[in-house]
Enzyme design. Structure first.
Site, mmCIF file in Angstrom:
data_model
loop_
_atom_site.group_PDB
_atom_site.id
_atom_site.type_symbol
_atom_site.label_atom_id
_atom_site.label_comp_id
_atom_site.label_asym_id
_atom_site.label_seq_id
_atom_site.Cartn_x
_atom_site.Cartn_y
_atom_site.Cartn_z
ATOM 1 C CG HIS A 86 -13.744 -26.643 56.168
ATOM 2 N ND1 HIS A 86 -13.077 -26.713 54.959
ATOM 3 C CD2 HIS A 86 -15.012 -26.268 55.876
ATOM 4 C CE1 HIS A 86 -13.920 -26.383 53.989
ATOM 5 N NE2 HIS A 86 -15.104 -26.121 54.523
ATOM 6 C CD GLU A 158 -18.734 -28.516 54.487
ATOM 7 O OE1 GLU A 158 -19.422 -27.610 54.001
ATOM 8 O OE2 GLU A 158 -17.551 -28.351 54.844
HETATM 9 P P1 PGA Z 1 -19.318 -24.061 49.299
HETATM 10 O O1 PGA Z 1 -18.417 -24.345 50.620
HETATM 11 O O2 PGA Z 1 -20.697 -23.737 49.769
HETATM 12 O O3 PGA Z 1 -18.637 -22.894 48.626
HETATM 13 O O4 PGA Z 1 -19.271 -25.297 48.487
HETATM 14 C C1 PGA Z 1 -18.938 -25.039 51.699
HETATM 15 C C2 PGA Z 1 -17.866 -25.231 52.751
HETATM 16 O O5 PGA Z 1 -16.709 -25.468 52.408
HETATM 17 O O6 PGA Z 1 -18.145 -25.139 53.961
#
Ligand code: PGA
Length: 238
Positions: A86, A158
């Protein structure tokens, strides 16, 4: 069916977890949801028969790793999935150094991997998204091919600049990037992977995101913290 991952990050206290479980009351409308609470609450979700995952694992099985949690300990609590890489781990904990080892360990212990990748805003503006994603994919997969199959690794795309910001790429942009990720991993590593999107997914933008054809699911942070909102959100997902 789409895969929905609820990443609580370092949020919620025991009383909130109890309330959360009461509100969702095993009523996820047949959606496939995996909860990623803090490690200390994994068992609470597992005991109620939800799918659970860890937000991270140690790169070692046991030993001198103060503050870390072993994948074997997490398995005892009931995890079947783990996030790896992450962006918050990469940023605050130098995770790039350990990602390859963590992938090997998770695969060895039959825990499904959700590998998070994504570019920064500068890299996005400089048109370097694909270059960065390829680098992150190679770092994770290159030495681990013997352990990986189509069913034990999933990618979560992401964009760092979309996490917790309420900013989100256009549908076209997400669709093209997901398609490039799938193509790159197939041509380079001969793996057909599922790709989730994560970053500011919420109950207001989900219907728009649902128009994207090649999304296999979502990784949801802040919008998973309130059980009422989360239920509204997942009910809009096909
Ligand atoms: P968010 O986070 O939905 O608050 O943008 C997503 C993540 O970091 O997995």
């Amino acid at each position: 069916m789409k895969l929905i991952c609820a990443n609580f990050k370092m949020n919620l206290l025991k009383k909130d977890i109890n309330l959360y479980l009461k509100k969702i009351n095993n009523n996820l409308n047949n959606k496939k949801v995996i909860f990623f609470p803090s490690n200390i609450y994994i068992k609470d979700f597992h005991d109620k028969n939800y799918l659970v995952g860890a937000q991270d694992i140690s790169f070692q099985e046991f030993g001198a790793c103060t503050g870390d949690t072993s994948i074997l300990q997490l398995k005892e609590l009931g995890i079947t999935y783990t996030l790896i890489g992450h962006s918050e781990r990469r940023q605050f904990f130098n995770d790039d150094l350990y990602i390859s080892k963590k992938i090997a360990l998770a695969a060895k212990h039959k825990i499904k991997i959700i590998l998070c990748i994504g570019e920064s805003i500068e890299e996005f503006k400089d048109n370097k998204t694909l270059e960065i994603l390829k680098k992150e994919i190679d770092l994770a997969l290159k030495n681990n091919l013997k352990y990986l199959t189509t069913s034990n690794i999933i990618i979560a795309y992401e964009p760092i600049w979309a996490i917790g910001t309420n900013k989100i790429p256009t549908n076209l942009c997400i669709q093209e990037t997901i398609s490039l990720i799938k193509k790159y991993i197939f041509t380079t590593y001969n793996l057909k992977v599922k790709v989730l999107y994560g970053g500011s997914v919420n109950e207001n933008n989900i219907l728009e995101l649902e128009k994207i054809k090649n999304i296999d699911g979502y990784l949801i942070g802040s919008s998973s913290l309130n059980p009422d909102n989360f239920l509204t959100l997942i009910n809009k997902i096909n």
